[in-house]
Design a protein around this motif. Structure first.
Motif, PDB file in Angstrom:
ATOM      1  N   ASP A  19      26.607   7.139 -11.119  1.00  0.00           N
ATOM      2  CA  ASP A  19      27.254   5.925 -10.620  1.00  0.00           C
ATOM      3  C   ASP A  19      26.200   4.849 -10.358  1.00  0.00           C
ATOM      4  O   ASP A  19      25.340   5.027  -9.490  1.00  0.00           O
ATOM      5  N   VAL A  68      22.368  12.951  -2.093  1.00  0.00           N
ATOM      6  CA  VAL A  68      23.568  13.232  -2.890  1.00  0.00           C
ATOM      7  C   VAL A  68      23.952  14.701  -2.743  1.00  0.00           C
ATOM      8  O   VAL A  68      25.113  15.050  -2.515  1.00  0.00           O
ATOM      9  N   LEU A  77      25.220   3.818  -6.848  1.00  0.00           N
ATOM     10  CA  LEU A  77      24.480   4.743  -5.984  1.00  0.00           C
ATOM     11  C   LEU A  77      23.078   5.001  -6.517  1.00  0.00           C
ATOM     12  O   LEU A  77      22.431   5.957  -6.098  1.00  0.00           O
ATOM     13  N   ARG A  89      20.328  11.636 -13.893  1.00  0.00           N
ATOM     14  CA  ARG A  89      20.534  10.263 -13.434  1.00  0.00           C
ATOM     15  C   ARG A  89      19.893   9.261 -14.394  1.00  0.00           C
ATOM     16  O   ARG A  89      20.517   8.260 -14.768  1.00  0.00           O
ATOM     17  N   ARG A 104      25.352  15.457   0.715  1.00  0.00           N
ATOM     18  CA  ARG A 104      26.713  14.942   0.909  1.00  0.00           C
ATOM     19  C   ARG A 104      27.761  15.903   0.359  1.00  0.00           C
ATOM     20  O   ARG A 104      28.882  15.981   0.868  1.00  0.00           O
ATOM     21  N   TRP A 105      27.372  16.660  -0.673  1.00  0.00           N
ATOM     22  CA  TRP A 105      28.336  17.567  -1.288  1.00  0.00           C
ATOM     23  C   TRP A 105      28.102  19.020  -0.906  1.00  0.00           C
ATOM     24  O   TRP A 105      28.509  19.942  -1.612  1.00  0.00           O
ATOM     25  N   ARG A 151      31.087  16.758  -8.373  1.00  0.00           N
ATOM     26  CA  ARG A 151      31.077  15.532  -7.565  1.00  0.00           C
ATOM     27  C   ARG A 151      29.682  14.921  -7.518  1.00  0.00           C
ATOM     28  O   ARG A 151      29.526  13.698  -7.661  1.00  0.00           O
ATOM     29  N   ASP A 171      28.281  11.254  -8.921  1.00  0.00           N
ATOM     30  CA  ASP A 171      27.585  10.289  -8.069  1.00  0.00           C
ATOM     31  C   ASP A 171      26.238   9.886  -8.670  1.00  0.00           C
ATOM     32  O   ASP A 171      25.832   8.723  -8.592  1.00  0.00           O
ATOM     33  N   GLN A 231      20.334   5.626  -3.959  1.00  0.00           N
ATOM     34  CA  GLN A 231      20.467   6.705  -2.981  1.00  0.00           C
ATOM     35  C   GLN A 231      19.586   7.879  -3.383  1.00  0.00           C
ATOM     36  O   GLN A 231      19.635   8.332  -4.533  1.00  0.00           O
TER      37      GLN A 231
END
Length: 301
Positions: free
Chosen positions: A256, A267, A259, A295, A270-271, A249, A253, A262
């Motif tokens: 993406d 990140v 995002l 990223r 959040r997971w 996940r 992200d 962010q």
């Protein structure tokens, strides 16, 4: 399409001149799942159709866009999006897909009559009834059916019989729950259904940093030892499953574009990773690069 995918059925439509319909199916070694999308249509299966050909199949279908009307064995129901219903190819039926200004979509799980571990007389009390499926086993079954077509193409063919067994077990458990006959299910069906519930629970709670084998076992009222036994025929442990899904996940992200601003540490938090350092270390161990490098590569490629 109908005669091939369902059973001989007379169809009529006010959109005969511009009728649209499409279907795709997945064969899971004895269990089949088909997804349909079609213009408004009325279908009637008569005794003549049944004498011509009866595959002796129960069809458990999930409505994605309603309303859909279904009538069988003196039961008449109107189904909305998110409802299941059951019908049998061995009895006449009538169904209508309303005009909603778009194609009506539904997914059907085809279940051979002899495969369900429930007495036919008892099971047929559910024919054409509205069976809401927004919570519990019904919600898990709905998620299984909708996700199957998205991911089946990437599955190893050797996995398809196991996926079929899971679908059959979920369907049997869902129907038995509606009938109050869960005591008729086999121990193996109960075990596989419990495993599916645990999988769904893990996915829903990946953001909880306290999600560990003890918490998962407690939530399902089993011992940690029993939980590990449920996972013993899998390629990874419970903890490894949680960690992999969290990383998957987070990795998605990070790639993406929406995002991109962010912070990477957020990140991970959040997971379910407790710190940015823990997230970075786990990510590097799994993918051989840092979250930042991933990223940059994903957003610049």
């Amino acid at each position: 399409m109908s005669a091939h995918e369902i059973a001989p059925t007379a169809l009529s439509s006010s959109h005969a001149d511009d009728f649209q319909g499409r279907t795709r199916s997945v064969d899971l070694a004895g269990v089949r799942v088909a997804e349909f999308a079609m213009s408004p249509v009325t279908g009637t299966r008569t005794p003549t159709h049944i004498r011509r050909h009866d595959p002796d199949v129960y069809q458990l279908f999930l409505v994605h866009d309603g309303p859909v009307r279904l009538e069988q064995r003196r039961t008449d129901s109107v189904l909305e999006a998110g409802d299941f219903s059951l019908f049998s190819t061995s009895h006449p039926y009538f169904t209508t897909f309303a005009d909603i200004g778009a194609l009506t979509r539904l997914t059907i799980l085809f279940l051979p009559g002899e495969a369900l571990p429930l007495p036919r007389g008892t099971l047929e009390r559910l024919l054409a009834h509205q069976l809401p499926a927004r919570t519990g086993t019904g919600a898990i079954l709905a998620r299984y059916l909708t996700g199957l077509h998205e991911h089946a193409a990437g599955c190893d063919p050797a996995d398809l019989p196991r996926l079929g067994a899971i679908g059959l077990d979920l369907a049997a458990t869902f129907l038995a729950g509606r009938l109050g006959t869960a005591n008729l299910l086999t121990p193996e069906t109960r075990r596989r259904t419990l495993a599916a519930r645990i999988d769904a629970f893990i996915d829903r709670h990946l953001g909880d940093p306290d999600l560990d084998p003890a918490a998962i076992a407690a939530r399902h009222h089993i011992s940690v030892r029993t939980l590990h036994l449920l996972f013993q025929d899998r390629a990874e442990t419970v903890s490894a499953t949680v960690r992999r899904r969290r990383l998957e996940r987070a990795r998605a992200d990070l790639a993406d574009p929406r995002l991109r601003d962010q912070p990477i540490g957020e990140v991970g938090l959040r997971w379910g990773f407790r710190t940015a350092a823990e997230f970075s270390r786990a990510f590097r161990n799994a993918y051989g690069m840092s979250p930042r490098d991933h990223r940059q590569h994903a957003l610049n490629s």
